[in-house]
Design a protein around this motif. Structure first.
Motif, PDB file in Angstrom:
ATOM      1  N   VAL A 110       0.892  -1.060   0.009  1.00 49.00           N
ATOM      2  CA  VAL A 110      -0.021  -0.030  -0.102  1.00 49.00           C
ATOM      3  C   VAL A 110       0.863   1.227   0.044  1.00 49.00           C
ATOM      4  CG1 VAL A 110      -1.614   1.450   1.297  1.00 49.00           C
ATOM      5  CG2 VAL A 110      -1.999  -1.120   1.110  1.00 49.00           C
ATOM      6  N   ARG A 111       1.782   1.380   1.031  1.00 49.17           N
ATOM      7  CA  ARG A 111       2.867   2.404   0.808  1.00 49.17           C
ATOM      8  C   ARG A 111       3.563   2.670  -0.443  1.00 49.17           C
ATOM      9  NH1 ARG A 111       7.800   4.056   1.306  1.00 49.17           N
ATOM     10  NH2 ARG A 111       8.212   5.748   2.565  1.00 49.17           N
ATOM     11  N   PHE A 112       4.056   1.578  -1.056  1.00 48.53           N
ATOM     12  CA  PHE A 112       4.425   1.747  -2.326  1.00 48.53           C
ATOM     13  C   PHE A 112       3.823   2.453  -3.353  1.00 48.53           C
ATOM     14  CE2 PHE A 112       5.578  -0.107  -6.399  1.00 48.53           C
ATOM     15  CZ  PHE A 112       6.769   0.157  -6.603  1.00 48.53           C
ATOM     16  N   PHE A 113       2.663   1.823  -3.457  1.00 49.48           N
ATOM     17  CA  PHE A 113       1.623   2.346  -4.525  1.00 49.48           C
ATOM     18  C   PHE A 113       1.246   3.761  -4.389  1.00 49.48           C
ATOM     19  CE2 PHE A 113       1.390  -2.403  -5.833  1.00 49.48           C
ATOM     20  CZ  PHE A 113       1.889  -2.152  -7.342  1.00 49.48           C
ATOM     21  N   SER A 114       1.098   4.169  -2.841  1.00 49.64           N
ATOM     22  CA  SER A 114       0.584   5.485  -2.663  1.00 49.64           C
ATOM     23  C   SER A 114       1.756   6.280  -2.993  1.00 49.64           C
ATOM     24  CB  SER A 114       0.434   5.637  -1.202  1.00 49.64           C
ATOM     25  OG  SER A 114      -0.697   4.756  -0.825  1.00 49.64           O
ATOM     26  N   VAL A 115       2.929   6.154  -2.787  1.00 51.24           N
ATOM     27  CA  VAL A 115       4.172   7.013  -2.953  1.00 51.24           C
ATOM     28  C   VAL A 115       4.794   6.989  -4.462  1.00 51.24           C
ATOM     29  CG1 VAL A 115       6.509   7.722  -2.178  1.00 51.24           C
ATOM     30  CG2 VAL A 115       4.713   6.856  -0.662  1.00 51.24           C
ATOM     31  N   VAL A 116       4.518   5.852  -5.167  1.00 54.53           N
ATOM     32  CA  VAL A 116       5.007   5.891  -6.495  1.00 54.53           C
ATOM     33  C   VAL A 116       4.645   6.831  -7.413  1.00 54.53           C
ATOM     34  CG1 VAL A 116       3.197   4.369  -7.769  1.00 54.53           C
ATOM     35  CG2 VAL A 116       5.659   4.181  -8.184  1.00 54.53           C
ATOM     36  N   LYS A 117       3.426   7.482  -7.537  1.00 49.28           N
ATOM     37  CA  LYS A 117       3.050   8.698  -8.285  1.00 49.28           C
ATOM     38  C   LYS A 117       3.896   9.966  -7.826  1.00 49.28           C
ATOM     39  CE  LYS A 117      -0.875  11.515  -9.259  1.00 49.28           C
ATOM     40  NZ  LYS A 117      -2.246  11.785  -9.074  1.00 49.28           N
ATOM     41  N   ILE A 118       4.153  10.087  -6.654  1.00 54.32           N
ATOM     42  CA  ILE A 118       4.710  11.083  -6.258  1.00 54.32           C
ATOM     43  C   ILE A 118       6.321  11.161  -6.528  1.00 54.32           C
ATOM     44  CG2 ILE A 118       5.721  12.283  -4.148  1.00 54.32           C
ATOM     45  CD1 ILE A 118       2.943  13.000  -4.758  1.00 54.32           C
ATOM     46  N   GLN A 119       6.858   9.945  -6.404  1.00 58.22           N
ATOM     47  CA  GLN A 119       8.252   9.582  -6.803  1.00 58.22           C
ATOM     48  C   GLN A 119       8.453   9.695  -8.333  1.00 58.22           C
ATOM     49  OE1 GLN A 119      10.721   9.296  -4.809  1.00 58.22           O
ATOM     50  NE2 GLN A 119       9.758   9.253  -2.677  1.00 58.22           N
ATOM     51  N   LYS A 120       7.809   9.495  -9.127  1.00 53.45           N
ATOM     52  CA  LYS A 120       7.855   9.793 -10.507  1.00 53.45           C
ATOM     53  C   LYS A 120       7.929  11.097 -10.935  1.00 53.45           C
ATOM     54  CE  LYS A 120       5.666   5.271 -12.266  1.00 53.45           C
ATOM     55  NZ  LYS A 120       4.674   5.044 -13.141  1.00 53.45           N
ATOM     56  N   GLU A 121       6.950  12.025 -10.103  1.00 51.86           N
ATOM     57  CA  GLU A 121       6.905  13.377 -10.472  1.00 51.86           C
ATOM     58  C   GLU A 121       8.292  14.125  -9.768  1.00 51.86           C
ATOM     59  OE1 GLU A 121       4.252  17.119  -8.974  1.00 51.86           O
ATOM     60  OE2 GLU A 121       3.527  15.302  -8.178  1.00 51.86           O
ATOM     61  N   VAL A 122       8.728  13.466  -8.912  1.00 45.11           N
ATOM     62  CA  VAL A 122       9.993  14.103  -8.482  1.00 45.11           C
ATOM     63  C   VAL A 122      11.207  13.831  -9.227  1.00 45.11           C
ATOM     64  CG1 VAL A 122      11.681  13.901  -6.674  1.00 45.11           C
ATOM     65  CG2 VAL A 122       9.335  14.161  -6.028  1.00 45.11           C
ATOM     66  N   LEU A 123      11.122  12.415  -9.762  1.00 45.73           N
ATOM     67  CA  LEU A 123      12.237  12.061 -10.574  1.00 45.73           C
ATOM     68  C   LEU A 123      12.247  12.847 -12.042  1.00 45.73           C
ATOM     69  CD1 LEU A 123      12.224   8.408 -10.396  1.00 45.73           C
ATOM     70  CD2 LEU A 123      14.042   9.880  -9.881  1.00 45.73           C
ATOM     71  N   VAL A 124      10.927  13.321 -12.592  1.00 50.85           N
ATOM     72  CA  VAL A 124      10.725  14.204 -13.946  1.00 50.85           C
ATOM     73  C   VAL A 124      11.354  15.414 -13.579  1.00 50.85           C
ATOM     74  CG1 VAL A 124       9.227  15.300 -15.381  1.00 50.85           C
ATOM     75  CG2 VAL A 124       8.937  12.842 -14.906  1.00 50.85           C
ATOM     76  N   ALA A 125      10.952  16.027 -12.161  1.00 50.44           N
ATOM     77  CA  ALA A 125      11.678  17.371 -11.971  1.00 50.44           C
ATOM     78  C   ALA A 125      12.992  17.304 -11.661  1.00 50.44           C
ATOM     79  CB  ALA A 125      10.848  17.859 -10.476  1.00 50.44           C
ATOM     80  N   MET A 126      13.702  16.285 -11.151  1.00 51.55           N
ATOM     81  CA  MET A 126      15.153  16.106 -10.932  1.00 51.55           C
ATOM     82  C   MET A 126      15.738  16.221 -12.397  1.00 51.55           C
ATOM     83  SD  MET A 126      15.666  13.320  -8.124  1.00 51.55           S
ATOM     84  CE  MET A 126      15.373  13.788  -6.473  1.00 51.55           C
ATOM     85  N   LYS A 127      15.246  15.561 -13.245  1.00 46.94           N
ATOM     86  CA  LYS A 127      15.631  15.489 -14.836  1.00 46.94           C
ATOM     87  C   LYS A 127      15.739  16.948 -15.198  1.00 46.94           C
ATOM     88  CE  LYS A 127      14.955  10.602 -15.598  1.00 46.94           C
ATOM     89  NZ  LYS A 127      14.444   9.692 -16.351  1.00 46.94           N
ATOM     90  N   GLN A 128      14.773  17.607 -14.965  1.00 51.21           N
ATOM     91  CA  GLN A 128      14.728  19.121 -15.298  1.00 51.21           C
ATOM     92  C   GLN A 128      15.510  20.054 -14.484  1.00 51.21           C
ATOM     93  OE1 GLN A 128      10.631  19.603 -15.378  1.00 51.21           O
ATOM     94  NE2 GLN A 128      10.015  18.550 -17.152  1.00 51.21           N
ATOM     95  N   GLY A 129      15.896  19.601 -13.273  1.00 48.47           N
ATOM     96  CA  GLY A 129      16.621  20.567 -12.608  1.00 48.47           C
ATOM     97  C   GLY A 129      15.986  21.560 -11.695  1.00 48.47           C
ATOM     98  N   ASN A 130      14.468  21.131 -11.307  1.00 46.29           N
ATOM     99  CA  ASN A 130      13.756  21.979 -10.933  1.00 46.29           C
ATOM    100  C   ASN A 130      13.411  21.590  -9.321  1.00 46.29           C
ATOM    101  OD1 ASN A 130      13.224  23.624 -13.132  1.00 46.29           O
ATOM    102  ND2 ASN A 130      11.666  22.352 -14.015  1.00 46.29           N
ATOM    103  N   VAL A 131      14.142  20.926  -8.713  1.00 47.08           N
ATOM    104  CA  VAL A 131      13.965  20.411  -7.278  1.00 47.08           C
ATOM    105  C   VAL A 131      15.072  21.039  -6.295  1.00 47.08           C
ATOM    106  CG1 VAL A 131      13.877  18.135  -6.041  1.00 47.08           C
ATOM    107  CG2 VAL A 131      12.894  18.318  -8.410  1.00 47.08           C
ATOM    108  N   GLU A 132      14.364  21.284  -5.232  1.00 46.35           N
ATOM    109  CA  GLU A 132      15.088  21.397  -3.848  1.00 46.35           C
ATOM    110  C   GLU A 132      14.775  20.422  -2.918  1.00 46.35           C
ATOM    111  OE1 GLU A 132      14.798  25.558  -2.630  1.00 46.35           O
ATOM    112  OE2 GLU A 132      14.878  26.353  -4.403  1.00 46.35           O
ATOM    113  N   THR A 133      15.722  19.899  -2.280  1.00 49.53           N
ATOM    114  CA  THR A 133      15.273  18.720  -1.502  1.00 49.53           C
ATOM    115  C   THR A 133      15.838  19.400  -0.034  1.00 49.53           C
ATOM    116  OG1 THR A 133      15.767  17.209  -3.071  1.00 49.53           O
ATOM    117  CG2 THR A 133      15.730  16.438  -0.760  1.00 49.53           C
ATOM    118  N   SER A 134      15.099  19.127   1.017  1.00 46.27           N
ATOM    119  CA  SER A 134      15.546  19.320   2.402  1.00 46.27           C
ATOM    120  C   SER A 134      15.046  18.374   3.416  1.00 46.27           C
ATOM    121  CB  SER A 134      15.035  20.990   2.620  1.00 46.27           C
ATOM    122  OG  SER A 134      13.765  20.789   2.703  1.00 46.27           O
ATOM    123  N   GLY A 135      15.254  18.292   4.522  1.00 45.55           N
ATOM    124  CA  GLY A 135      14.730  17.601   5.546  1.00 45.55           C
ATOM    125  C   GLY A 135      15.694  15.944   5.586  1.00 45.55           C
ATOM    126  N   SER A 136      14.742  15.319   6.565  1.00 43.00           N
ATOM    127  CA  SER A 136      15.428  13.882   6.624  1.00 43.00           C
ATOM    128  C   SER A 136      14.358  12.877   6.496  1.00 43.00           C
ATOM    129  CB  SER A 136      16.262  13.871   7.903  1.00 43.00           C
ATOM    130  OG  SER A 136      16.464  12.515   8.411  1.00 43.00           O
TER     131      SER A 136
END
Length: 100
Positions: free
Chosen positions: A59-85
């Motif tokens: 359930v956790r995997f399928f809930s977070v996979v959409k968000i992770q795809k969005e983050v990966l696309v943004a990382m390839k474009q260089g539009n992501v800032e990451t913070s926290g732990s």
């Protein structure tokens, strides 16, 4: 799902906060399973814990996979800032994706 992550969208950016609650629950279930396996050695308890653990992970995997795809696309474009732990409840892992 609000339990696993929070997505806040503004006109300038998208802020995604990954909550550590699910990781804490998975670690707790793993600890209970290990204690049961090495100390208690209760088969009926083990037959309950492992399927619940596996279903929770799926359930956790399928809930977070959409968000992770969005983050990966943004990382390839260089539009992501990451913070926290990943494990911090007071400062959770946060992705800030700029739309500009």
């Amino acid at each position: 799902m609000k339990f696993f992550y929070e997505r806040i969208e503004t006109p300038e950016d998208v802020k995604i906060v990954l909550k550590p609650n699910s990781l804490y629950i998975m670690l707790l279930m793993l600890a209970i399973w290990l204690i049961n396996d090495f100390v208690l050695q209760s088969v009926p308890l083990s037959q309950i814990i492992m399927p619940v653990f596996i279903v929770f992970m799926i359930v956790r995997f399928f809930s977070v996979v959409k968000i992770q795809k969005e983050v990966l696309v943004a990382m390839k474009q260089g539009n992501v800032e990451t913070s926290g732990s990943k494990f911090s409840a007071s400062n959770p892992l946060t992705y800030k994706i700029s739309k500009i």
